[in-house]
Design a protein around this motif. Structure first.
Motif, short mmCIF file in Angstrom:
data_model
loop_
_atom_site.label_atom_id
_atom_site.label_comp_id
_atom_site.label_asym_id
_atom_site.label_seq_id
_atom_site.Cartn_x
_atom_site.Cartn_y
_atom_site.Cartn_z
N GLN B 20 19.44 5.26 -8.35
CA GLN B 20 19.00 4.28 -9.34
C GLN B 20 19.48 2.88 -8.97
O GLN B 20 18.75 1.89 -9.13
N ALA B 23 17.34 1.59 -6.29
CA ALA B 23 16.02 1.23 -6.81
C ALA B 23 16.07 -0.10 -7.56
O ALA B 23 15.13 -0.90 -7.49
N SER B 32 8.83 -4.83 -3.17
CA SER B 32 8.14 -4.47 -4.40
C SER B 32 7.44 -3.13 -4.22
O SER B 32 7.36 -2.59 -3.12
N GLY B 33 6.95 -2.60 -5.32
CA GLY B 33 6.13 -1.40 -5.24
C GLY B 33 6.91 -0.10 -5.14
O GLY B 33 6.33 0.94 -4.87
N SER B 35 8.88 2.77 -7.08
CA SER B 35 9.07 3.21 -8.47
C SER B 35 10.35 4.01 -8.65
O SER B 35 10.90 4.06 -9.75
N ALA B 36 10.83 4.67 -7.62
CA ALA B 36 12.09 5.43 -7.76
C ALA B 36 12.69 5.71 -6.38
O ALA B 36 11.97 5.78 -5.38
#
Lengths: 751, 81
Positions: B20, B23, B32-33, B35-36
């Motif tokens: 996390q 991320a 960017s782009g 999600s996890a």
């Protein structure tokens, strides 16, 4: 999977529900149906099953715990008593301290590192939710025999977990206990204590008043952590059939918790919080029902707004999730923007998930459909209460009759002293405590191996007064004493923690407790519990220190074999001037060594009987609370007058171990003459209400008078100095040999 | 000589605080782009003989007892081709 809505529950009254799998008894399930006038939805069942679990409802212990209230001594210091997240005590100069101890036993057995770590995280959030800044932690730990195979798995993991979480948070770990006994194999006890400071006019409570106020969930995202943990892990054994539904272990994130601490403190300072509660066991279920029950009575929650780590979670799972590092706050609509801005500044996700109502119902919806509609008080406060049957265990009388007087006494007292000093329970715990940061934040005055941890009050807090005051904390418990006599055992645990606080010069003020027992469904265990709570409540009254809170941990047993009943008691005290705190042990040469208190021949449950003979029988030492109170008065008065140059309490291992530890503390030797004829009894008896102190020769008269005025026996037994512990005509051991024996044991076992 | 790879990952339902944190850091660094992110461990185990079924079974045992904490982690064992 179809959504089980309230409407569907009304339409399908006969649908079979898995209440038994969730740990609910049939009559409890029937009662839910009666309360609701229909079958519960699966989400409602989730709420009731966790809220009515032993862990959350205290259904077996409640009737006994009431004594802590009814017998509570009058105390001017008590600001918030039992029933809130933690008790709050007035420590003077506008400051208040809040402290609590809580168990995380079962999770720490399943996954020692994460179990112990999240235990620290949980208790820290309890302290935060009172409006305080957490300032220190301590841990009372109990494991199976030190050399047992499983202990080598559990202990290092637990210690690592505690140090990882506590060190990352930047909280000093200032004390606690490490005890080994075969009875804890398979059922280690991990009891975590946290203490916090706040201004006494800034206490926060878990309440949700004011219809229209917003309900905010903030902190970590919700995932499938420890689902069912509260009811399954803490309320039943995880053997046999429950093995299959072993829930996933909760994993903590101390860095998120650190952000939460700072974020909460800023929220309090900005005064944008009406009520607040941490999310612990039973997560959202517990926070919403308890907040609503203590507030205006109602709450509307849109459960689909709960931010998720795993988008596939069902509403039932969201309700039961024990994801860590989450809090719930009630905020007025006017303050909500300021609240959100502060959370954003700390990078803390925060979401409005509902609103306070005055309808007297807790209503939850999932994408527009009503899935929960209950009176919140029925889940939070009006859970089942059991008057479980109890009776004295079979064999208790025989155990008490099998006293230690039949045990052969040792010839060689030197060897006996060294053997005890190096035994796992009495050996130095440096291997454990050196993994903890004891001094971070810079306010630690005393920490392990001192009798009690002492902290200076020097937080930077707006509007707070500067003060010279400090607080002292100690935890104690002795399962062997409690096994022999749970009533006296609980009193002795309190007496020792109280004494440990007093020997630092602080005045004991308040108590927290963690009651670790076997299954309450076993009448013999229940008897131990009833006796222990009765003993503790009576002792708190006698010593004038109220219980402010704590927790009960049942089901600490494997098969039908329960642990020794183990009430762990924490005492918090205040010292007016931390500069006058008394250091532990012998701190300088040419001081008079005084033994305060009376020594009787008391070996039941003693370390000597345990180590030398593996014997447990007879009766524990007498708990003389009047003597304990008088001793504490002498110690605190003498400390405030600056009479004491060192001190140490006498407990496990008696005078012999107290002398050895005092010598080891600073490497200052001593020569003493035993006061009684029987050297063995003098050295190893574990009579309570005793302490060693050292004074400069010119202070002797003053302390002798003080003792006489308080009827505390005081004997000058010798003088400090030299490089050895010399007991005239009995033994002589160089300091280096004592230290080597004391410190070698744990590293030899745990590497 | 053969090499066996053991990949250890936290079970999907277990919180991965490090993943996390990564991320969260990526967008700050201009990526960017994403999600996890989930983070795991990779072990390269050199064995004396060939990576046959018996050897792989032995490595699986190693993973079970030492390399992975199976209470919270999953592992996969593969022979490097």
């Amino acid at each position: 999977m179809t959504l089980d809505t309230v409407k569907r529950a009304q339409d399908t009254p006969e649908e079979r529900q898995p209440y038994a799998e969730l740990g609910m008894k049939t009559d409890e399930y029937e009662r839910v149906r009666e309360i609701l006038g229909r079958r519960p939805t699966s989400s409602e069942l989730a709420i009731y099953s966790v809220m009515w679990s032993e862990h959350c409802s205290y259904k077996s212990s409640k009737v006994h715990l009431r004594q802590f209230g009814t017998k509570a001594p009058a105390s001017e210091a008590l600001l918030v008593g039992m029933g809130e997240n933690a008790g709050v005590v007035d420590v003077g100069d506008g400051w208040a301290a809040t402290f609590k101890i809580e168990s995380h036993n079962h999770p720490s057995y399943v996954e020692p590192h994460q179990g112990a770590a999240t235990g620290v995280g949980g208790i820290v959030r309890d302290i935060m939710s009172m409006g305080a800044r957490p300032i220190a932690v301590m841990d009372a730990l109990r494991f199976g025999a030190a050399d047992a195979h499983d202990t080598r798995r559990v202990l290092p993991g637990v210690v690592e977990g505690i140090s990882h979480y506590g060190n990352c948070l930047g909280l000093p770990n200032i004390g606690g206990e490490v005890v080994f006994d075969p009875c804890y194999i398979g059922n280690p006890l991990v009891n975590a204590l946290c203490v916090g400071l706040l201004r006494k006019d800034q206490i926060k409570l878990a309440t949700a008043p004011g219809p229209g106020n917003k309900v905010v969930l903030f902190g970590a995202l919700t995932g499938p952590d420890g689902i069912g943990g509260a009811s399954v892990l803490a309320s039943a054994t995880f053997e046999d059939e429950s093995q299959a539904k072993r829930p996933s272990v909760q994993v903590g994130d101390p860095f998120m918790e650190k952000l939460l601490i700072e974020c909460c403190l800023e929220l309090y300072q900005a005064d944008v919080v009406v009520g607040i509660q941490d999310l612990g066991a039973a997560g959202v279920s517990c926070a919403t029902t308890e907040l609503a029950a203590k507030g205006t009575g109602g709450m509307d929650v849109r459960l689909d707004l709960v931010p998720l780590r795993d988008p596939s979670l069902r509403p039932e799972e969201i309700l039961m999730s024990e994801s860590q590092e989450r809090m719930m706050a009630v905020v007025t609509p006017d303050d909500i923007d300021a609240f959100m801005a502060i959370c954003a500044r700390w990078d803390i996700p925060a979401t409005v998930i509902g609103e306070v109502t005055d309808g007297g119902r807790l209503v939850m919806t999932w994408h527009g459909e009503t899935i929960v509609d209950i009176p919140p008080g029925t889940a939070a406060d009006e859970g089942p209460v059991y008057e479980r049957p109890f009776h004295e265990p079979a064999g208790q009388a025989a155990l008490n009759a099998d006293g230690p007087s039949r045990l052969p006494r040792p010839e060689d007292l030197r060897a006996t002293l060294l053997r005890l000093l190096g035994s796992p329970n009495l050996a130095s715990k440096e291997w454990v405590t050196s993994q903890y940061d004891r001094y971070v934040r810079g306010n630690t005055v005393l920490a392990q191996p001192a009798d009690a941890g002492v902290l200076r009050i020097s937080e930077v807090m707006p509007g707070a007064e500067e003060t010279t005051r400090g607080i002292a904390l100690s935890t104690d418990g002795n399962g062997r004493y409690a096994r022999l006599d749970p009533y006296a055992g609980a009193q002795l645990a309190l007496a020792e923690a109280y004494r440990n606080v007093a020997v630092t010069g602080a005045t004991p003020l308040a108590v927290t407790n963690c009651l670790n027992f076997g299954s309450p469904e076993d009448p013999e265990v229940m008897w131990q519990f009833a006796e222990a709570t009765r003993g503790l409540a009576d002792a708190c009254k006698a010593l004038g220190v109220p219980v402010t809170g704590g927790n009960v941990s049942f089901y600490n047993q494997t098969g039908s074999t329960a642990i020794h009943p183990t009430p762990v008691v924490g005492v918090l005290g205040v010292i007016d001037d931390v500069a006058k705190r008394v250091r532990s042990g012998f701190t300088a040469p040419d001081q008079k060594v005084l033994l305060l208190g009376e020594t009787e021949e008391e070996f039941g449950g003693s370390e000597w009987a345990h180590v030398a003979h593996g014997h447990l029988g007879g009766l524990p030492p007498k708990a003389d609370l009047e003597a304990e109170r008088a001793l504490a008065l002498v110690l605190t008065e003498a400390a405030s007058r600056g009479l004491l140059t060192g001190s140490h309490d006498l407990s496990d291992g008696g005078l012999a171990i107290a002398l050895a530890e005092s010598v080891i503390a600073q490497g200052v030797g001593a020569t003493v003459t035993l006061p009684e004829d029987d050297a063995f009894v003098s050295l190893f008896s574990e009579s309570s209400s005793r302490a060693l102190v050292t004074v400069a020769p010119e202070s002797f008269e003053a302390i002798a008078e003080l003792c006489a005025a308080n009827e505390v026996p005081c004997q000058c037994i010798g003088r400090t100095g030299g490089e050895a512990l010399v007991v005239e005509n009995v033994l002589e051991i160089p300091v280096a040999e004592l230290r080597e024996t004391h410190t070698a044991t744990l590293p030899a076992i745990f590497g | 000589m053969a090499r066996v790879i053991v990949d250890v990952m936290l079970k999907p339902e277990i919180l991965d605080a490090q993943g996390q944190a990564i991320a969260r850091a990526l967008p700050r660094l201009g990526f960017s782009g994403v999600s996890a992110v989930r983070q795991g461990k990779r072990f390269e185990v050199e064995i004396d003989g060939p990576a046959d079924e018996a050897a792989l079974a032995e490595v699986r045992k190693m993973a079970e007892t030492l390399l992975a904490n199976t209470v919270i982690e999953d592992y996969t064992v593969t022979a490097e081709s």
